[in-house]
Enzyme design. Structure first.
Site, PDB file in Angstrom:
ATOM      1  N   GLU A  16      36.141  33.775  35.119  1.00 55.38           N
ATOM      2  CA  GLU A  16      35.781  34.714  33.553  1.00 55.38           C
ATOM      3  C   GLU A  16      36.096  36.116  34.678  1.00 55.38           C
ATOM      4  O   GLU A  16      37.102  37.518  34.358  1.00 55.38           O
ATOM      5  CB  GLU A  16      34.380  35.081  33.036  1.00 55.38           C
ATOM      6  CG  GLU A  16      34.540  34.140  32.291  1.00 55.38           C
ATOM      7  CD  GLU A  16      33.921  32.848  32.679  1.00 55.38           C
ATOM      8  OE1 GLU A  16      33.322  31.955  33.957  1.00 55.38           O
ATOM      9  OE2 GLU A  16      33.037  31.598  31.984  1.00 55.38           O
ATOM     10  N   LYS A  18      38.152  36.372  37.738  1.00 56.28           N
ATOM     11  CA  LYS A  18      39.311  36.307  37.828  1.00 56.28           C
ATOM     12  C   LYS A  18      40.212  37.311  36.553  1.00 56.28           C
ATOM     13  O   LYS A  18      41.019  38.229  37.132  1.00 56.28           O
ATOM     14  CB  LYS A  18      39.492  34.726  37.993  1.00 56.28           C
ATOM     15  CG  LYS A  18      40.939  34.869  38.341  1.00 56.28           C
ATOM     16  CD  LYS A  18      41.373  33.250  38.382  1.00 56.28           C
ATOM     17  CE  LYS A  18      42.676  33.248  38.167  1.00 56.28           C
ATOM     18  NZ  LYS A  18      43.608  33.239  39.787  1.00 56.28           N
ATOM     19  N   GLY A 431      59.076  25.228  57.723  1.00 58.61           N
ATOM     20  CA  GLY A 431      59.209  24.058  56.034  1.00 58.61           C
ATOM     21  C   GLY A 431      59.714  24.102  55.257  1.00 58.61           C
ATOM     22  O   GLY A 431      60.577  23.684  54.649  1.00 58.61           O
ATOM     23  N   GLU A 483      60.356  22.245  50.657  1.00 62.84           N
ATOM     24  CA  GLU A 483      59.521  21.432  50.180  1.00 62.84           C
ATOM     25  C   GLU A 483      59.000  21.550  48.719  1.00 62.84           C
ATOM     26  O   GLU A 483      58.044  21.913  48.627  1.00 62.84           O
ATOM     27  CB  GLU A 483      57.930  22.372  51.070  1.00 62.84           C
ATOM     28  CG  GLU A 483      58.014  21.435  52.301  1.00 62.84           C
ATOM     29  CD  GLU A 483      56.962  22.517  53.331  1.00 62.84           C
ATOM     30  OE1 GLU A 483      56.121  22.412  52.610  1.00 62.84           O
ATOM     31  OE2 GLU A 483      56.645  22.264  54.276  1.00 62.84           O
ATOM     32  N   TRP A 560      40.958  21.490  54.845  1.00 63.50           N
ATOM     33  CA  TRP A 560      41.042  21.885  53.214  1.00 63.50           C
ATOM     34  C   TRP A 560      40.507  21.271  51.987  1.00 63.50           C
ATOM     35  O   TRP A 560      41.154  21.394  51.404  1.00 63.50           O
ATOM     36  CB  TRP A 560      42.570  22.444  53.202  1.00 63.50           C
ATOM     37  CG  TRP A 560      42.905  23.662  53.840  1.00 63.50           C
ATOM     38  CD1 TRP A 560      42.163  24.720  54.309  1.00 63.50           C
ATOM     39  CD2 TRP A 560      43.797  24.289  54.629  1.00 63.50           C
ATOM     40  NE1 TRP A 560      42.245  25.722  55.840  1.00 63.50           N
ATOM     41  CE2 TRP A 560      43.649  25.869  55.093  1.00 63.50           C
ATOM     42  CE3 TRP A 560      45.390  24.350  54.089  1.00 63.50           C
ATOM     43  CZ2 TRP A 560      44.535  25.670  55.889  1.00 63.50           C
ATOM     44  CZ3 TRP A 560      45.918  24.992  54.620  1.00 63.50           C
ATOM     45  CH2 TRP A 560      46.274  25.592  55.511  1.00 63.50           C
ATOM     46  N   HIS A 640      52.729  22.600  64.242  1.00 69.07           N
ATOM     47  CA  HIS A 640      52.540  24.763  63.810  1.00 69.07           C
ATOM     48  C   HIS A 640      51.394  24.750  63.319  1.00 69.07           C
ATOM     49  O   HIS A 640      50.888  24.476  63.083  1.00 69.07           O
ATOM     50  CB  HIS A 640      52.923  24.934  62.108  1.00 69.07           C
ATOM     51  CG  HIS A 640      53.494  26.405  61.230  1.00 69.07           C
ATOM     52  ND1 HIS A 640      53.876  27.302  62.469  1.00 69.07           N
ATOM     53  CD2 HIS A 640      52.879  26.451  60.497  1.00 69.07           C
ATOM     54  CE1 HIS A 640      53.456  28.687  61.566  1.00 69.07           C
ATOM     55  NE2 HIS A 640      52.798  27.778  60.205  1.00 69.07           N
ATOM     56  N   CYS A 642      49.059  28.294  61.778  1.00 61.36           N
ATOM     57  CA  CYS A 642      49.083  30.019  61.491  1.00 61.36           C
ATOM     58  C   CYS A 642      47.874  30.886  62.648  1.00 61.36           C
ATOM     59  O   CYS A 642      46.878  31.114  61.358  1.00 61.36           O
ATOM     60  CB  CYS A 642      49.090  29.722  60.384  1.00 61.36           C
ATOM     61  SG  CYS A 642      49.631  28.705  59.098  1.00 61.36           S
ATOM     62  N   HIS A 693      54.854  37.220  55.424  1.00 59.48           N
ATOM     63  CA  HIS A 693      53.702  38.161  54.354  1.00 59.48           C
ATOM     64  C   HIS A 693      54.197  38.760  54.154  1.00 59.48           C
ATOM     65  O   HIS A 693      53.799  39.622  53.038  1.00 59.48           O
ATOM     66  CB  HIS A 693      52.203  37.754  55.377  1.00 59.48           C
ATOM     67  CG  HIS A 693      52.188  35.832  55.740  1.00 59.48           C
ATOM     68  ND1 HIS A 693      52.323  36.574  57.373  1.00 59.48           N
ATOM     69  CD2 HIS A 693      51.486  35.675  55.780  1.00 59.48           C
ATOM     70  CE1 HIS A 693      51.186  34.906  58.115  1.00 59.48           C
ATOM     71  NE2 HIS A 693      51.224  34.235  56.660  1.00 59.48           N
ATOM     72  N   CYS A 725      55.589  31.073  59.447  1.00 61.84           N
ATOM     73  CA  CYS A 725      55.074  30.772  58.480  1.00 61.84           C
ATOM     74  C   CYS A 725      55.890  30.280  57.883  1.00 61.84           C
ATOM     75  O   CYS A 725      57.066  30.219  57.966  1.00 61.84           O
ATOM     76  CB  CYS A 725      54.554  31.124  58.123  1.00 61.84           C
ATOM     77  SG  CYS A 725      52.971  29.752  57.580  1.00 61.84           S
TER      78      CYS A 725
HETATM   79  N1  GLN Z   1      55.259  23.758  56.628  1.00 63.54           N
HETATM   80  C1  GLN Z   1      54.617  24.712  55.493  1.00 63.54           C
HETATM   81  C2  GLN Z   1      55.517  25.639  54.809  1.00 63.54           C
HETATM   82  O1  GLN Z   1      56.392  25.752  55.514  1.00 63.54           O
HETATM   83  C3  GLN Z   1      53.297  25.097  56.468  1.00 63.54           C
HETATM   84  C4  GLN Z   1      52.282  26.338  56.082  1.00 63.54           C
HETATM   85  C5  GLN Z   1      51.365  26.623  56.349  1.00 63.54           C
HETATM   86  O2  GLN Z   1      51.292  26.676  58.148  1.00 63.54           O
HETATM   87  N2  GLN Z   1      50.196  27.640  55.970  1.00 63.54           N
HETATM   88  O3  GLN Z   1      54.928  26.289  53.742  1.00 63.54           O
HETATM   89 ZN    ZN Z   2      51.268  28.819  58.998  1.00 64.48          ZN
END
Ligand code: GLN
Ligand code: ZN
Length: 757
Positions: A16, A18, A431, A483, A560, A640, A642, A693, A725
């Site tokens: 709620e 949110k 990716g 993806e 996660w 990878h 982040c 980002h 990323c």
């Molecule tokens: N391979 C993932 C992507 O490109 C990596 C995402 C991440 O590092 N959070 O979305």
């Molecule tokens: Zn990343």
């Protein structure tokens, strides 16, 4: 024994908060309606706590956006860059701090993870010499309301040491603010005291190594002032997320009437705490896990409580949640689709409140029936054939040391990978490509059963085809499939692995109005069938350039998810690693010979003290190696990550022994590159050359300059060119020109380097 929780989730059973926040931001909801929703939620949460039989209800846990921000406003510590917002109404100003002010082009406060949890707080910025004007904290009004309504409130505040420890200051002078901060806290405490028996001050920083060496005298002085402000009521010094370790004496001797300790993360600290607890200080035992979704194992917990009671007497012992219940979903009765053997062992926030009363019953009234029932339920769940899979256990026990190592060391592998025939400064991406509304619609239709499978496959294939064409046109060297089939990099794999399940409503606040619904690992993990092969092979069939297989690594899948608590995390991680290893080997067999295994969460899963961190890093790195090592030298393994502050763990990253790593770094570039100067890293590195980002499209020259700078720290034979990323949150209109520029930058710098390696 009195019972309490450290906090209840603010977000609401149906999210709620949110909905109310998002409609308010969109202008569809007045400030009054927002306030009304909040008051209803608070009242509901107090009733839940009272009905569960808790002695106190928590106030000050409810925040419109973030509790670190609430303290910032209480202190009036508004960073000067928000000066134009000062004249705004308090609510508008509050949200400008949290979300930025687009109209005035002021970026929001930075956000980062709250200790090792997946909750994000807003980072206070402290500039020397800027005066602060104390403001209000909502806890005062909320506590008065709770009291008026007949509840027994226990107000809570994030403590001054934790707040300052998490604040950032350019010049390192933040601790000099303590003398100004303490009186503000003292005033708030004084106005809370008439409404309650005790006030919770949270200092999780005491369980970490964040506080400076010379903290002790300052801490004693500040807490003497805060205790003096209590007007005969008690402060509860709340510590959590670990044992107190080196700060035990400081916490035990703080002069606060109650010390709360985390018995879930630090069960072994009990004797030390009992030994050090001074005078008539009461002890609150955080026995019900605020970070997880499982029922408390009473067999394990009851002896700890009994031990404390025998040492202190029951009126000096309180029972509480280990930390705030913020980190778990609200109510398990909303889960109607889970198999019984799983839902039977679950307890969300509402159930955790009841567990505290039940534990008291067991200890004070010897309720053996309840104890036996708890053990029976947990045992049955753990032994259920879906939870304990003998074949998995056998495979785990037959893992050998050699399975953790590639066949040869990096230099030989590098030679064996020459078939890739890559230019110097090869270009690639991380990716994911933009997740367009069409892609989301396709996935949703498939999930809802509105789209036949064949149609779904055809639709995703079209996306893959489009993505490959665009990458070829751009001229990238190592391609990805994009993806499109993945909603989330962990969920996608969880849905295909044994031992995972998904809740319908298990939402947990991530930040502000954002929630996540983590997968649940309830049983032994194993791969049921190949998870990515068909998509990747299809992508590879469309191009002569190499396509990278794209997998999420074991540590990230673990970090996660909500993880079962009847098996060590390291063991669960190993099980996931074997599943990923199978996928890696199948990809290789199918002819995919560049494979990326993302470990986005490796750094954030790190425990809070160096000793524990080392243990974690050891098994985390081993899990990655188990997942990645079963391939020929000629197969190139990428990973990878982040995050930016990883200088300290670079040696561990090196131990992962990937051939190529790509790292988010465009926001703290120099720091990252310095790390590579100090530590000689053998493999290849792609420090992200632009920040995905942001919608901003960086220029060719800007990225070329970053590459030239990177070349001063990383030899040209080792440098890759990539964004920092995945691109899934961007639009094509941003991603495509940004990549065009990135490739031009790579070409521009390549020319100056002469021929290929
Ligand atoms: N391979 C993932 C992507 O490109 C990596 C995402 C991440 O590092 N959070 O979305
Ligand atoms: Zn990343």
């Amino acid at each position: 024994m009195k019972t309490h929780i450290l906090g209840f989730p603010s977000i609401g059973k149906q999210r709620e908060l949110k909905q109310a926040l998002e409609s308010f931001w969109k202008g569809g909801f007045s400030a009054d309606s927002l306030a009304e929703t909040c008051t209803e939620l608070k009242k509901r949460h107090w009733r839940i706590q009272k009905n569960a039989g808790l002695d106190y209800v928590s106030t000050g846990d409810f925040s419109l956006y973030d509790r670190m921000l609430d303290i910032l406003c209480m202190l009036g510590a508004i960073p000067p860059r928000f000066a134009p917002c000062l004249a705004d109404a308090p609510l508008e100003r509050y949200f400008s701090l949290a979300r930025g002010d687009a109209g005035r082009n002021i970026a929001a406060l930075e956000m980062t993870k709250w200790f090792d949890s997946n909750y994000h707080y807003l980072v206070p910025e402290i500039d020397a010499g800027v005066p602060w004007t104390a403001g209000l904290h909502p806890v005062v009004e909320d506590t008065r309301l709770a009291k008026r309504l007949g509840f027994s409130p226990k107000p809570s505040l994030i403590g001054p040491f934790t707040w300052l420890a998490l604040a950032k200051s350019q010049d390192g002078t933040k601790w000099s603010r303590l003398d100004a901060v303490t009186p503000v806290y003292a005033d708030v405490i004084a106005s809370l005291a008439p409404c309650c028996d005790c006030i919770q001050i949270e200092e999780p920083a005491l369980c970490t190594e964040l506080l400076p060496e010379d903290t002790a005298p300052r801490f004693r002085k500040a807490y003497a002032e805060l205790n003096a402000a209590c007007g005969g009521k008690k402060l509860m010094l709340a510590t959590y997320f670990g044992p107190l370790g080196r700060n035990l004496e400081l916490a035990a001797g703080s002069g606060c009437g109650i010390l709360h300790v985390d018995m879930v993360r630090g069960p072994k600290q009990l004797e030390g705490v009992l030994d050090k607890l001074s005078g008539d200080t009461a002890l609150s035992l955080g026995v019900v896990d605020g970070r997880n979704i499982w029922k408390t194992d009473c067999q394990k917990t009851v002896p700890l409580i009994k031990r404390a009671v025998s040492a202190l007497g029951s009126d000096r012992v309180l029972l509480g949640s280990s930390c705030s219940l913020l980190h778990c979903p609200v109510d398990v009765t909303a889960e109607t689709a889970l198999p019984e053997h799983i839902s039977n062992r679950m307890a969300f926030a509402v159930q955790k409140c009841a567990e505290l009363s039940a534990l008291r019953e067991i200890v004070e009234r010897g309720n053996h029936a309840a104890l036996n029932e708890n053990s029976a339920v947990l045992r049955a769940a753990a032994e259920h054939p879906d939870s304990r899979v003998e074949a998995v256990r056998e495979r785990i026990s037959s893992v050998t040391e050699s399975m953790l190592s590639r066949q040869s060391a990096y230099p030989e592998r590098h030679a064996a990978q020459a078939w890739l025939n890559l230019p110097v400064l090869p270009t690639t991406t991380i990716g994911s490509f933009p997740q367009t509304p069409a892609i989301r619609r396709t996935r949703l239709a498939c999930k809802r059963g509105d789209m036949p499978e064949a149609e779904y496959i055809a639709a995703i294939r079209r996306e893959i085809q489009d993505c490959i064409r665009k990458q070829e046109k751009l001229g990238l060297d190592v391609l990805v499939h994009g993806e499109a089939e993945r909603n989330d990099m962990v969920e996608y794999f969880g849905q295909q692995l044994g031992g995972f399940c998904f809740t319908q409503n298990g939402w947990v606040q991530s930040y502000g109005s954002r929630c996540v619904k983590p997968p649940v690992i309830y049983g032994d993990v194993y791969r049921k069938h190949p998870m990515t092969i068909d998509w990747i092979l299809y992508a590879q069939s469309l191009t002569r350039k190499p396509v990278k297989g794209m997998l999420t690594g074991p540590v990230t899948i673990l970090c996660w998810s909500f993880v079962r608590d009847d098996l060590e995390r390291s063991e669960v991680c190993k099980q996931i690693a074997l599943a990923v290893r199978d996928e890696v080997q199948d990809l290789e067999k199918a002819g995919i010979r560049v494979i990326q295994i993302d470990e986005a969460a490796l750094r954030e899963g790190m425990p809070l003290t160096s000793a524990e961190a080392e243990i974690y890093l050891r098994w985390a790195v081993d899990s990655f190696r188990l997942a990645s090592s079963g391939v020929a030298d000629s197969t190139q393994i990428h990973t990878h990550m982040c995050y930016s502050e990883f200088n300290a763990i670079l040696p561990w990253i090196a131990k992962m022994d990937a051939d190529v790593i790509s790292i988010e770094s465009s926001r703290s570039r120099m720091e990252l590159l310095d790390a590579f100067t100090e530590f000689h890293y053998q493999g290849e590195v792609g420090p992200g050359v632009y920040d995905i980002h942001s919608p901003r499209i960086p220029s060719v020259e800007e990225m070329a300059e970053l590459l030239r700078r990177a070349l001063r720290h990383i030899p040209k034979e080792q440098l890759w060119v990539n964004p920092d990323c995945g691109l899934k949150t961007r639009q094509w209109a941003e991603a495509y020109p940004a990549l065009e520029n990135m490739i031009s930058a790579a070409l521009r710098v390549r020319e100056t380097l002469g021929s290929a390696v």
